[in-house]
Scaffold this motif. Structure first.
Motif, PDB file in Angstrom:
ATOM      1  N   LYS A  93      43.711  41.792  34.377  1.00 38.89           N
ATOM      2  CA  LYS A  93      43.525  42.305  32.598  1.00 38.89           C
ATOM      3  C   LYS A  93      44.514  41.405  32.589  1.00 38.89           C
ATOM      4  O   LYS A  93      45.799  41.073  32.794  1.00 38.89           O
ATOM      5  N   LEU A 130      39.793  51.175  33.597  1.00 40.13           N
ATOM      6  CA  LEU A 130      38.418  51.598  32.410  1.00 40.13           C
ATOM      7  C   LEU A 130      39.321  51.073  31.668  1.00 40.13           C
ATOM      8  O   LEU A 130      37.973  50.639  30.294  1.00 40.13           O
ATOM      9  N   ARG A 132      40.367  47.736  28.328  1.00 44.23           N
ATOM     10  CA  ARG A 132      39.896  46.649  28.470  1.00 44.23           C
ATOM     11  C   ARG A 132      41.171  45.595  29.249  1.00 44.23           C
ATOM     12  O   ARG A 132      41.311  44.476  29.433  1.00 44.23           O
ATOM     13  N   GLN A 179      32.460  52.862  25.656  1.00 41.99           N
ATOM     14  CA  GLN A 179      33.275  52.336  26.589  1.00 41.99           C
ATOM     15  C   GLN A 179      31.796  53.205  27.219  1.00 41.99           C
ATOM     16  O   GLN A 179      31.426  53.100  28.579  1.00 41.99           O
ATOM     17  N   LEU A 182      29.057  51.218  29.091  1.00 42.89           N
ATOM     18  CA  LEU A 182      29.808  50.006  29.740  1.00 42.89           C
ATOM     19  C   LEU A 182      29.468  51.056  30.950  1.00 42.89           C
ATOM     20  O   LEU A 182      29.606  49.960  32.377  1.00 42.89           O
ATOM     21  N   GLU A 183      30.147  52.800  30.944  1.00 42.74           N
ATOM     22  CA  GLU A 183      29.901  53.082  32.601  1.00 42.74           C
ATOM     23  C   GLU A 183      28.390  53.132  33.142  1.00 42.74           C
ATOM     24  O   GLU A 183      27.958  53.307  34.399  1.00 42.74           O
ATOM     25  N   ARG A 213      34.580  47.333  38.838  1.00 43.08           N
ATOM     26  CA  ARG A 213      34.567  47.306  37.133  1.00 43.08           C
ATOM     27  C   ARG A 213      35.843  47.258  36.403  1.00 43.08           C
ATOM     28  O   ARG A 213      34.918  46.669  35.844  1.00 43.08           O
ATOM     29  N   ASN A 214      36.381  46.609  37.596  1.00 41.33           N
ATOM     30  CA  ASN A 214      37.119  45.752  36.779  1.00 41.33           C
ATOM     31  C   ASN A 214      36.334  43.831  35.892  1.00 41.33           C
ATOM     32  O   ASN A 214      36.878  43.856  35.692  1.00 41.33           O
ATOM     33  N   THR A 217      34.158  45.343  33.363  1.00 41.85           N
ATOM     34  CA  THR A 217      35.242  45.872  32.383  1.00 41.85           C
ATOM     35  C   THR A 217      35.485  44.232  31.099  1.00 41.85           C
ATOM     36  O   THR A 217      36.038  43.615  30.357  1.00 41.85           O
ATOM     37  N   LYS A 218      36.189  43.381  32.475  1.00 40.46           N
ATOM     38  CA  LYS A 218      36.757  41.800  31.666  1.00 40.46           C
ATOM     39  C   LYS A 218      35.601  41.133  30.757  1.00 40.46           C
ATOM     40  O   LYS A 218      36.194  40.725  29.787  1.00 40.46           O
TER      41      LYS A 218
END
Lengths: 244, 244
Positions: A93, A130, A132, A179, A182-183, A213-214, A217-218
């Protein structure tokens, strides 16, 4: 000098231990004009009688504080989540300074969240996942001993400094999806992968979930993009040759 | 980033009342690499047993602290003295922010001093008169409640920032994957979506492909991440319950 674009960030304290530190954080916030305090599972419950005296008059911040069971719920409405850490983490991140975070927060219209871990242990890896971005205060490597309220005040101070210095962005891109959307996407991926034994063997399951998840999220996908990817996943659930 | 020109500034606490606050100030200093602490007529004498615990390990700063009877003596070797105040004063001196002070301190070869008054009352007018500049932290006018250690940490933080300390967490991120790997990923998505009639009706196919490509380009996934997503897609090709 123009006014700030977005709302002031939420300060999120995850599993804070001492009520006194919650009060000090509230005081630090209000000194620089921040009022949105969110608590995730405070150790000693809420309200906490030790918080008030330490707040030194910032009672309004404490009184309007909201309590959540999980970090995911606490930042559900925040597309831009900054996780504060002191130590280096092996995550992919972007790492930003308080100053860079402040610029980012002022540059978007949605509410951002700055997340702080418990006094001793800091945020857990799954909680950092979780976010960003990772927010790190550049500190003396030989004496890194920033307490919770100090970390909060530096972030609040930088936010306050950047206020009014922001150029209005000519045409703003759509912000990243909230969020919770995204979840939903992460959950959709997992629901499809689980029965196909993607998270196998068991010993690697947690790491695989975190990697996924990462990755998701990216991008900072906006709501339209998240919806598109959900559509892609729904399509992949179908048999080839079929339609709906 | 170049190294600083002059020595780190001295932090001068005038008539500090509580040993605990002296300890906290020392801790705040060392977090950002400042070690030169000077005390002017501390109320309870020196050393003060309450200072050590509050310093949280910054004992070296306390041990080397020097005590003076007057502010004039304490800053005798410092041509550049900054007097911190919260409120505006009717004095004809330049008023600078912590950031501006930091730039000034780095720009001179002689030692500078940043002077802080007693916890409650602040510096007296005669003490402010000794200073070349007034340092004021821009603060919420409706809630100006910065304590001593907080004021110290903001000044130390700005000095440290101007010094160009590198982020301790600057972990090199992997660069985005080469274009051909990205093409492979886009192709993989399309190969799975095509027979499931995702690009349908024909009139919208080109736009859908473009949207998908834009989405997959946006993250800047590195080679590992692209490979992970390829693995996800391969898994989704499998029937639920099967493995390889």
């Amino acid at each position: 000098m123009t006014d700030t674009v977005g709302p002031p960030p939420a300060i999120v304290l995850v599993r804070p231990q001492l009520g006194e530190n919650i009060g000090k954080a509230a005081r630090a916030m209000l000194n620089f004009g921040l009022t949105e305090l969110r608590l995730v599972a405070p150790r000693d419950g809420w309200p906490n009688p030790s918080a008030g005296p330490a707040a030194a008059g910032a009672d309004t911040v404490l009184e309007s504080a909201r309590v959540f069971d999980t970090l995911a719920e606490a930042v559900g409405d925040c597309p831009h989540v900054y996780a504060t850490t002191v130590r280096k983490r092996g995550v992919t991140k972007p790492v930003v300074s308080p100053e860079q975070a402040a610029a980012g927060i002022h540059g978007v219209t949605a509410r951002s969240a700055i997340v702080f871990g418990p006094e001793r242990s800091g945020l857990e890896t799954d909680e950092v996942a979780l976010a960003r971005s990772i927010l790190t205060v550049p500190i003396n490597p030989d004496f890194a001993s920033l307490n919770l309220a100090q970390a909060v005040i530096l972030c609040a101070y930088e936010w306050s400094k950047a206020k009014g210095l922001v150029q209005p962005t000519a045409e703003e891109q759509l912000p990243p999806a909230p969020q919770e959307e995204l979840e939903g996407l992460v959950g959709h991926f997992e629901a499809l992968l689980e029965p196909r034994k993607y998270f196998w063997p068991e010993s690697r399951a947690a790491a695989s979930r975190r990697t996924l998840r990462n990755m998701l999220t990216k991008p900072g996908w906006n709501s339209l993009e998240v919806r598109t990817m959900r559509g892609v996943l729904s399509t992949l659930e179908r048999e080839p040759g079929s339609r709906d």
